[in-house]
Design a protein around this motif. Sequence first.
Motif, PDB file in Angstrom:
ATOM      1  N   SER A 180       0.837  -1.207   0.000  1.00 11.99           N
ATOM      2  CA  SER A 180       0.000   0.000   0.000  1.00 11.99           C
ATOM      3  C   SER A 180       0.863   1.244   0.000  1.00 11.99           C
ATOM      4  O   SER A 180       1.679   1.452   0.908  1.00 11.99           O
ATOM      5  N   LYS A 181       0.665   2.094  -1.000  1.00 11.14           N
ATOM      6  CA  LYS A 181       1.387   3.359  -1.045  1.00 11.14           C
ATOM      7  C   LYS A 181       0.842   4.351  -0.021  1.00 11.14           C
ATOM      8  O   LYS A 181       1.567   5.236   0.435  1.00 11.14           O
ATOM      9  N   GLU A 182      -0.434   4.219   0.320  1.00  9.30           N
ATOM     10  CA  GLU A 182      -1.012   5.170   1.266  1.00  9.30           C
ATOM     11  C   GLU A 182      -0.491   4.940   2.676  1.00  9.30           C
ATOM     12  O   GLU A 182      -0.047   5.869   3.341  1.00  9.30           O
ATOM     13  N   SER A 183      -0.524   3.700   3.147  1.00  9.51           N
ATOM     14  CA  SER A 183      -0.047   3.430   4.505  1.00  9.51           C
ATOM     15  C   SER A 183       1.455   3.143   4.534  1.00  9.51           C
ATOM     16  O   SER A 183       2.042   3.037   5.607  1.00  9.51           O
ATOM     17  N   ARG A 184       2.070   3.009   3.351  1.00 11.03           N
ATOM     18  CA  ARG A 184       3.496   2.705   3.218  1.00 11.03           C
ATOM     19  C   ARG A 184       3.832   1.419   3.967  1.00 11.03           C
ATOM     20  O   ARG A 184       4.707   1.388   4.833  1.00 11.03           O
ATOM     21  N   THR A 185       3.115   0.385   3.594  1.00  9.52           N
ATOM     22  CA  THR A 185       3.309  -0.926   4.213  1.00  9.52           C
ATOM     23  C   THR A 185       3.327  -2.018   3.162  1.00  9.52           C
ATOM     24  O   THR A 185       2.765  -1.864   2.080  1.00  9.52           O
ATOM     25  N   LEU A 186       3.972  -3.119   3.507  1.00  8.59           N
ATOM     26  CA  LEU A 186       3.923  -4.354   2.729  1.00  8.59           C
ATOM     27  C   LEU A 186       3.369  -5.430   3.646  1.00  8.59           C
ATOM     28  O   LEU A 186       3.901  -5.656   4.743  1.00  8.59           O
ATOM     29  N   ALA A 187       2.317  -6.096   3.218  1.00  8.53           N
ATOM     30  CA  ALA A 187       1.753  -7.220   3.960  1.00  8.53           C
ATOM     31  C   ALA A 187       1.960  -8.492   3.152  1.00  8.53           C
ATOM     32  O   ALA A 187       1.528  -8.569   1.996  1.00  8.53           O
ATOM     33  N   TRP A 188       2.640  -9.472   3.745  1.00 11.57           N
ATOM     34  CA  TRP A 188       2.778 -10.773   3.106  1.00 11.57           C
ATOM     35  C   TRP A 188       1.556 -11.589   3.498  1.00 11.57           C
ATOM     36  O   TRP A 188       1.331 -11.874   4.677  1.00 11.57           O
ATOM     37  N   MET A 189       0.712 -11.909   2.493  1.00 12.72           N
ATOM     38  CA  MET A 189      -0.570 -12.537   2.751  1.00 12.72           C
ATOM     39  C   MET A 189      -0.666 -13.885   2.042  1.00 12.72           C
ATOM     40  O   MET A 189      -0.206 -14.028   0.900  1.00 12.72           O
ATOM     41  N   VAL A 190      -1.259 -14.842   2.734  1.00 11.72           N
ATOM     42  CA  VAL A 190      -1.508 -16.167   2.159  1.00 11.72           C
ATOM     43  C   VAL A 190      -2.979 -16.488   2.368  1.00 11.72           C
ATOM     44  O   VAL A 190      -3.452 -16.547   3.515  1.00 11.72           O
ATOM     45  N   ASP A 191      -3.704 -16.635   1.253  1.00  6.02           N
ATOM     46  CA  ASP A 191      -5.141 -16.942   1.282  1.00  6.02           C
ATOM     47  C   ASP A 191      -5.924 -15.957   2.158  1.00  6.02           C
ATOM     48  O   ASP A 191      -6.790 -16.341   2.961  1.00  6.02           O
ATOM     49  N   GLY A 192      -5.599 -14.668   2.008  1.00  8.32           N
ATOM     50  CA  GLY A 192      -6.351 -13.610   2.680  1.00  8.32           C
ATOM     51  C   GLY A 192      -5.914 -13.301   4.097  1.00  8.32           C
ATOM     52  O   GLY A 192      -6.481 -12.410   4.741  1.00  8.32           O
ATOM     53  N   LYS A 193      -4.911 -14.012   4.623  1.00  3.72           N
ATOM     54  CA  LYS A 193      -4.445 -13.776   5.990  1.00  3.72           C
ATOM     55  C   LYS A 193      -3.046 -13.156   5.981  1.00  3.72           C
ATOM     56  O   LYS A 193      -2.186 -13.564   5.203  1.00  3.72           O
ATOM     57  N   VAL A 194      -2.838 -12.153   6.860  1.00  8.10           N
ATOM     58  CA  VAL A 194      -1.545 -11.488   6.947  1.00  8.10           C
ATOM     59  C   VAL A 194      -0.584 -12.362   7.745  1.00  8.10           C
ATOM     60  O   VAL A 194      -0.844 -12.695   8.909  1.00  8.10           O
ATOM     61  N   VAL A 195       0.544 -12.738   7.133  1.00 12.14           N
ATOM     62  CA  VAL A 195       1.560 -13.556   7.782  1.00 12.14           C
ATOM     63  C   VAL A 195       2.608 -12.669   8.450  1.00 12.14           C
ATOM     64  O   VAL A 195       3.036 -12.904   9.581  1.00 12.14           O
ATOM     65  N   SER A 196       3.029 -11.603   7.751  1.00 16.66           N
ATOM     66  CA  SER A 196       3.994 -10.647   8.298  1.00 16.66           C
ATOM     67  C   SER A 196       3.810  -9.314   7.588  1.00 16.66           C
ATOM     68  O   SER A 196       3.181  -9.239   6.522  1.00 16.66           O
ATOM     69  N   SER A 197       4.353  -8.242   8.195  1.00 12.71           N
ATOM     70  CA  SER A 197       4.181  -6.907   7.600  1.00 12.71           C
ATOM     71  C   SER A 197       5.447  -6.078   7.800  1.00 12.71           C
ATOM     72  O   SER A 197       6.233  -6.334   8.722  1.00 12.71           O
ATOM     73  N   PHE A 198       5.595  -5.055   6.942  1.00 13.31           N
ATOM     74  CA  PHE A 198       6.825  -4.271   6.905  1.00 13.31           C
ATOM     75  C   PHE A 198       6.507  -2.814   6.587  1.00 13.31           C
ATOM     76  O   PHE A 198       5.571  -2.525   5.827  1.00 13.31           O
ATOM     77  N   ASP A 199       7.326  -1.901   7.142  1.00 12.83           N
ATOM     78  CA  ASP A 199       7.324  -0.521   6.667  1.00 12.83           C
ATOM     79  C   ASP A 199       8.086  -0.490   5.341  1.00 12.83           C
ATOM     80  O   ASP A 199       9.130  -1.139   5.209  1.00 12.83           O
ATOM     81  N   VAL A 200       7.589   0.278   4.368  1.00 17.09           N
ATOM     82  CA  VAL A 200       8.277   0.392   3.082  1.00 17.09           C
ATOM     83  C   VAL A 200       8.245   1.846   2.611  1.00 17.09           C
ATOM     84  O   VAL A 200       7.459   2.663   3.094  1.00 17.09           O
ATOM     85  N   ARG A 201       9.115   2.160   1.699  1.00 11.68           N
ATOM     86  CA  ARG A 201       9.073   3.457   1.012  1.00 11.68           C
ATOM     87  C   ARG A 201       9.210   3.210  -0.481  1.00 11.68           C
ATOM     88  O   ARG A 201       9.576   2.107  -0.911  1.00 11.68           O
ATOM     89  N   PHE A 202       8.948   4.241  -1.265  1.00 13.45           N
ATOM     90  CA  PHE A 202       8.819   4.081  -2.718  1.00 13.45           C
ATOM     91  C   PHE A 202       9.710   5.062  -3.465  1.00 13.45           C
ATOM     92  O   PHE A 202      10.488   5.797  -2.857  1.00 13.45           O
ATOM     93  N   GLY A 203       9.564   5.047  -4.798  1.00 12.46           N
ATOM     94  CA  GLY A 203      10.325   5.944  -5.631  1.00 12.46           C
ATOM     95  C   GLY A 203       9.854   7.384  -5.500  1.00 12.46           C
ATOM     96  O   GLY A 203       8.766   7.668  -5.000  1.00 12.46           O
ATOM     97  N   SER A 204      10.698   8.293  -5.950  1.00 19.39           N
ATOM     98  CA  SER A 204      10.368   9.717  -5.921  1.00 19.39           C
ATOM     99  C   SER A 204       9.420  10.052  -7.063  1.00 19.39           C
ATOM    100  O   SER A 204       9.046   9.194  -7.861  1.00 19.39           O
ATOM    101  N   GLU A 205       9.059  11.325  -7.150  1.00 17.21           N
ATOM    102  CA  GLU A 205       8.168  11.773  -8.229  1.00 17.21           C
ATOM    103  C   GLU A 205       8.799  11.533  -9.596  1.00 17.21           C
ATOM    104  O   GLU A 205       8.109  11.246 -10.566  1.00 17.21           O
TER     105      GLU A 205
END
Length: 288
Positions: A180-205
């Motif tokens: 998600s770019k809005e919450s700046r998170t990565l969720a590793w999901m298997v069959d709809g369930k969150v297994v682990s999550s991370f803070d992430v950042r993205f590219g510039s403009e």
Amino acid sequence: MKRSTVVHRAVLAVAAVTLAAGCVPEAAGSGGARTTPPSAPTTGSAAPAPTPSSATPGTDDKPSSPAPTTGTGTPEPTARILMDDGDESAQVRELQARLRQFGSFDRAPTGFYGKMTGAAVKAFQRKRELPTTGSVDEVTWRKLLAATREPTADELRPATTNTLDTPDPRCMTGRVMCISKESRTLAWMVDGKVVSSFDVRFGSENTPTREGEFKVEWKARDWTSTLYHTPMPYAMFFSRGQAVHYSSDFAARGYNGASHGCVNVRDKGKLAVLFDQVKVGDKVVVHW
């Protein structure tokens, strides 16, 4: 004058008018855009007066909603909109930090005004008995400033883990890195369930991270960028050179920096575990 001469001049006049109303060639460097062809000359009437524009030249303020009217038909003044859905700025980051102080925003500020920020603004407006528009106008901003204090540097860019966004519907089946770019998170999901999550950042403009649905194309535990010559440990490539990978710069500077388009992760230990779990062909969804 001879009849043949009169006819000849009339033919020349018609030809001149026809050429004047013909197609105008494309402007050089216009990318295929055509200029507006001139109108055919008119006679016996004056050219229509131009209609004045309602826009005010030299301003870039957001338009306010139409002004309501009183019982006498006189428009009531409306507050100018300062921030709204889709905006991204330092002021939006301050807005989110102040909303977090107030208790209506439960995640780290990102600087992007999306649906979660709009919902938090509505919650504040309801508590202050303001119109629940979800947009920040001058009145809402003044009320929020009065109800909160100036955010600290840690409040604007906290080191705590961001709260996960609501998963995109595409993330609800199979094995997915849901980003998600809005919450700046990565969720590793298997069959709809969150297994682990991370803070992430993205590219510039200038080097944005692409959005959409992808697949993990290949992986590299130890990789160095061939373009920027920087380390990319635990790289999982999903879109023409863009990858999820650990970033020591993100770990050190947080959201003060940006990637060249990749999805940066700052928790190296957790990412090492994810790297072993993710397989080539697993889904990657990048969304707002």
